[in-house]
Design a protein around this motif. Sequence first.
Motif, PDB file in Angstrom:
ATOM      1  N   ILE A 182       0.884  -1.179   0.000  1.00 50.22           N
ATOM      2  CA  ILE A 182       0.000   0.000   0.000  1.00 50.22           C
ATOM      3  C   ILE A 182       0.912   1.217   0.000  1.00 50.22           C
ATOM      4  O   ILE A 182       1.542   1.535   1.009  1.00 50.22           O
ATOM      5  N   ILE A 183       1.017   1.856  -1.156  1.00 44.47           N
ATOM      6  CA  ILE A 183       1.920   3.002  -1.297  1.00 44.47           C
ATOM      7  C   ILE A 183       1.078   4.263  -1.171  1.00 44.47           C
ATOM      8  O   ILE A 183       0.096   4.441  -1.898  1.00 44.47           O
ATOM      9  N   ALA A 184       1.454   5.109  -0.227  1.00 39.56           N
ATOM     10  CA  ALA A 184       0.690   6.331   0.035  1.00 39.56           C
ATOM     11  C   ALA A 184       1.488   7.519  -0.471  1.00 39.56           C
ATOM     12  O   ALA A 184       2.624   7.731  -0.049  1.00 39.56           O
ATOM     13  N   ALA A 185       0.909   8.289  -1.395  1.00 34.81           N
ATOM     14  CA  ALA A 185       1.577   9.482  -1.916  1.00 34.81           C
ATOM     15  C   ALA A 185       0.767  10.699  -1.528  1.00 34.81           C
ATOM     16  O   ALA A 185      -0.454  10.727  -1.730  1.00 34.81           O
ATOM     17  N   GLY A 186       1.427  11.704  -0.960  1.00 38.85           N
ATOM     18  CA  GLY A 186       0.691  12.888  -0.534  1.00 38.85           C
ATOM     19  C   GLY A 186       1.620  14.066  -0.322  1.00 38.85           C
ATOM     20  O   GLY A 186       2.844  13.920  -0.309  1.00 38.85           O
ATOM     21  N   ARG A 187       1.014  15.222  -0.121  1.00 39.93           N
ATOM     22  CA  ARG A 187       1.759  16.476  -0.099  1.00 39.93           C
ATOM     23  C   ARG A 187       2.178  16.888   1.304  1.00 39.93           C
ATOM     24  O   ARG A 187       3.293  17.370   1.491  1.00 39.93           O
ATOM     25  N   ASP A 188       1.297  16.711   2.257  1.00 37.20           N
ATOM     26  CA  ASP A 188       1.573  17.194   3.611  1.00 37.20           C
ATOM     27  C   ASP A 188       2.513  16.205   4.328  1.00 37.20           C
ATOM     28  O   ASP A 188       2.135  15.058   4.599  1.00 37.20           O
TER      29      ASP A 188
ATOM     30  N   PRO B 205       6.529  11.408  -1.080  1.00 41.24           N
ATOM     31  CA  PRO B 205       6.100  12.807  -0.956  1.00 41.24           C
ATOM     32  C   PRO B 205       5.753  13.403  -2.316  1.00 41.24           C
ATOM     33  O   PRO B 205       6.434  13.126  -3.307  1.00 41.24           O
ATOM     34  N   LEU B 206       4.720  14.198  -2.356  1.00 38.16           N
ATOM     35  CA  LEU B 206       4.348  14.895  -3.583  1.00 38.16           C
ATOM     36  C   LEU B 206       4.641  16.377  -3.406  1.00 38.16           C
ATOM     37  O   LEU B 206       4.580  16.896  -2.301  1.00 38.16           O
ATOM     38  N   GLY B 207       4.893  17.064  -4.490  1.00 34.31           N
ATOM     39  CA  GLY B 207       5.123  18.503  -4.412  1.00 34.31           C
ATOM     40  C   GLY B 207       6.564  18.818  -4.086  1.00 34.31           C
ATOM     41  O   GLY B 207       7.386  17.922  -3.878  1.00 34.31           O
ATOM     42  N   GLY B 208       6.862  20.098  -4.070  1.00 36.19           N
ATOM     43  CA  GLY B 208       8.233  20.540  -3.804  1.00 36.19           C
ATOM     44  C   GLY B 208       9.143  20.141  -4.952  1.00 36.19           C
ATOM     45  O   GLY B 208       8.710  19.915  -6.085  1.00 36.19           O
TER      46      GLY B 208
ATOM     47  N   GLY C 202      10.783  15.777  -7.232  1.00 38.44           N
ATOM     48  CA  GLY C 202      10.594  14.970  -8.434  1.00 38.44           C
ATOM     49  C   GLY C 202       9.574  13.873  -8.197  1.00 38.44           C
ATOM     50  O   GLY C 202       9.874  12.685  -8.360  1.00 38.44           O
ATOM     51  N   PRO C 203       8.343  14.255  -7.775  1.00 37.97           N
ATOM     52  CA  PRO C 203       7.361  13.263  -7.349  1.00 37.97           C
ATOM     53  C   PRO C 203       7.043  12.228  -8.416  1.00 37.97           C
ATOM     54  O   PRO C 203       6.933  11.046  -8.129  1.00 37.97           O
ATOM     55  N   ALA C 204       6.923  12.677  -9.672  1.00 41.37           N
ATOM     56  CA  ALA C 204       6.545  11.724 -10.707  1.00 41.37           C
ATOM     57  C   ALA C 204       7.636  10.669 -10.857  1.00 41.37           C
ATOM     58  O   ALA C 204       7.353   9.476 -10.954  1.00 41.37           O
ATOM     59  N   ARG C 205       8.891  11.108 -10.824  1.00 36.75           N
ATOM     60  CA  ARG C 205       9.980  10.149 -10.978  1.00 36.75           C
ATOM     61  C   ARG C 205       9.964   9.150  -9.817  1.00 36.75           C
ATOM     62  O   ARG C 205      10.123   7.947 -10.007  1.00 36.75           O
ATOM     63  N   GLN C 206       9.738   9.692  -8.624  1.00 38.41           N
ATOM     64  CA  GLN C 206       9.696   8.798  -7.452  1.00 38.41           C
ATOM     65  C   GLN C 206       8.562   7.788  -7.554  1.00 38.41           C
ATOM     66  O   GLN C 206       8.717   6.624  -7.196  1.00 38.41           O
ATOM     67  N   LEU C 207       7.420   8.236  -8.060  1.00 33.87           N
ATOM     68  CA  LEU C 207       6.299   7.305  -8.207  1.00 33.87           C
ATOM     69  C   LEU C 207       6.630   6.252  -9.254  1.00 33.87           C
ATOM     70  O   LEU C 207       6.244   5.095  -9.126  1.00 33.87           O
ATOM     71  N   GLY C 208       7.349   6.672 -10.290  1.00 35.30           N
ATOM     72  CA  GLY C 208       7.747   5.750 -11.341  1.00 35.30           C
ATOM     73  C   GLY C 208       8.654   4.647 -10.811  1.00 35.30           C
ATOM     74  O   GLY C 208       8.762   3.575 -11.406  1.00 35.30           O
ATOM     75  N   GLN C 209       9.303   4.912  -9.680  1.00 29.36           N
ATOM     76  CA  GLN C 209      10.134   3.868  -9.063  1.00 29.36           C
ATOM     77  C   GLN C 209       9.331   3.116  -7.997  1.00 29.36           C
ATOM     78  O   GLN C 209       9.178   1.903  -8.059  1.00 29.36           O
TER      79      GLN C 209
ATOM     80  N   ALA D 221       4.676   8.330 -15.484  1.00 28.83           N
ATOM     81  CA  ALA D 221       5.849   7.780 -14.796  1.00 28.83           C
ATOM     82  C   ALA D 221       5.650   6.313 -14.446  1.00 28.83           C
ATOM     83  O   ALA D 221       6.565   5.493 -14.604  1.00 28.83           O
ATOM     84  N   ILE D 222       4.476   5.974 -13.985  1.00 28.58           N
ATOM     85  CA  ILE D 222       4.229   4.582 -13.567  1.00 28.58           C
ATOM     86  C   ILE D 222       4.235   3.650 -14.780  1.00 28.58           C
ATOM     87  O   ILE D 222       4.848   2.583 -14.756  1.00 28.58           O
ATOM     88  N   VAL D 223       3.593   4.093 -15.836  1.00 31.14           N
ATOM     89  CA  VAL D 223       3.554   3.259 -17.042  1.00 31.14           C
ATOM     90  C   VAL D 223       4.975   3.045 -17.574  1.00 31.14           C
ATOM     91  O   VAL D 223       5.362   1.930 -17.938  1.00 31.14           O
ATOM     92  N   THR D 224       5.751   4.096 -17.569  1.00 33.98           N
ATOM     93  CA  THR D 224       7.118   4.002 -18.089  1.00 33.98           C
ATOM     94  C   THR D 224       7.984   3.098 -17.213  1.00 33.98           C
ATOM     95  O   THR D 224       8.826   2.358 -17.712  1.00 33.98           O
TER      96      THR D 224
END
Length: 335
Positions: A166-172, A189-192, A195-202, A225-228
């Motif tokens: 269960i991977i939780a991605a969020g900003r706060d 972490p998202l935002g800032g 590189g959130p998309a890259r991190q999600l892709g991993q 990112a996830i598809v790639t």
Amino acid sequence: MTGVIVKAAVVSSFGAAPRYAEFPAPAPAGDHDMILDVIAAGLHPRVRSQADGSHYTSTGELPLVPGIDGVGRGPDGLLRYFILPDTRVGAMAEQTVIDARRSIVLPAGSDPIAVAAAMNPAMSSWIALRQRVPFQPGQDVLVLGATGHAGRLAVQVARLLGAGQIIAAGRDATRLAALPALGATSTVPLGGDAGPARQLGQAAADVDVVLDYLWGQPAAEAMAAIVTGRADRGRPLTWIAIGSVAGPSAPVPSAALRAARLQIVGSGQGSVSAGEILAELPALADQISSGTFRIDARPMPLTEVEQAWAEASRTAQRIVLTPREAFGAGRRGPR
Ligand SMILES: NC(=O)c1ccc[n+]([C@@H]2O[C@H](COP(=O)([O-])OP(=O)(O)OC[C@H]3O[C@@H](n4cnc5c(N)ncnc54)[C@H](OP(=O)(O)O)[C@@H]3O)[C@@H](O)[C@H]2O)c1
């Protein structure tokens, strides 16, 4: 209308918060209609958009009483959770009229505040995973936008339903850090500048299901990112659009749909039938009533509705308005 006047949260202008005022009580019209004394009604994002006229169901008619669901007691003395149809006479009043078929009797000892706070946000993932897609225990789930109420409950619902990762991605950052204790196996972490998309892709490249509360640009970037990053692009990936806090539309890349076995579906009223939603309410209410989920609710008396509206955009707690003072007294933290 019955000729009876009740106290209610009344919206007279879409530019201003509702005010505590008198409103004509609605009258039962159909065979299944029932007058309910309202005990608790949640101030969900959907209620805020109803009250400011921005929800797609808004007819522009004023005045209106907001509130889409709640807990109340009818003439039979039973405690019920109810969902209202689109109406100008909502739940944030001393009394409302429900269609008894759109309600369930709550288990003895249920906490009306917890039920009113949690049913709407918890339903979003519960129904998505139990009715909208053929989710199987052991499948891996990404909760995109996990730091809001619905996202935090999605982590807990996924765990209860037997999800693997269960991977939780969020900003706060603070609320994200609290999610492993609720069942998240990892967080992103998202935002800032992270590189959130890259991190999600991993971190989330090989998930089976995405519970997406964000939509908008972040969802499109995450999707690409996830598809790639996927090890096996033939492995089914089901992306469930549930919320749209980051934007009402998303520039979904065509390549994402062509390069992987990705299907995008939505889950909510309409894409899930009323019957399917109602069928899930008793089991979900049982879980909430028995304390399965951590719920951060804050009751406020209906008399303080203007303050509640101001607080709602600041607090991490789900505000629950209590037309009957006994339930409005005091504040409570998470349970
Ligand atoms: N389809 C359904 O059945 C259903 C049912 C219930 C709710 N929903 C929808 O689900 C969504 C969330 O509801 P909720 O009750 O959880 O609301 P909420 O408690 O207000 O949470 C919303 C969260 O979204 C986060 N957020 C806002 N903009 C963001 C962005 N650009 N990027 C990342 N995070 C962002 C905020 O978290 P941070 O503080 O971390 O920024 C906020 O805590 C809403 O769109 C709601 O309408 C759908």
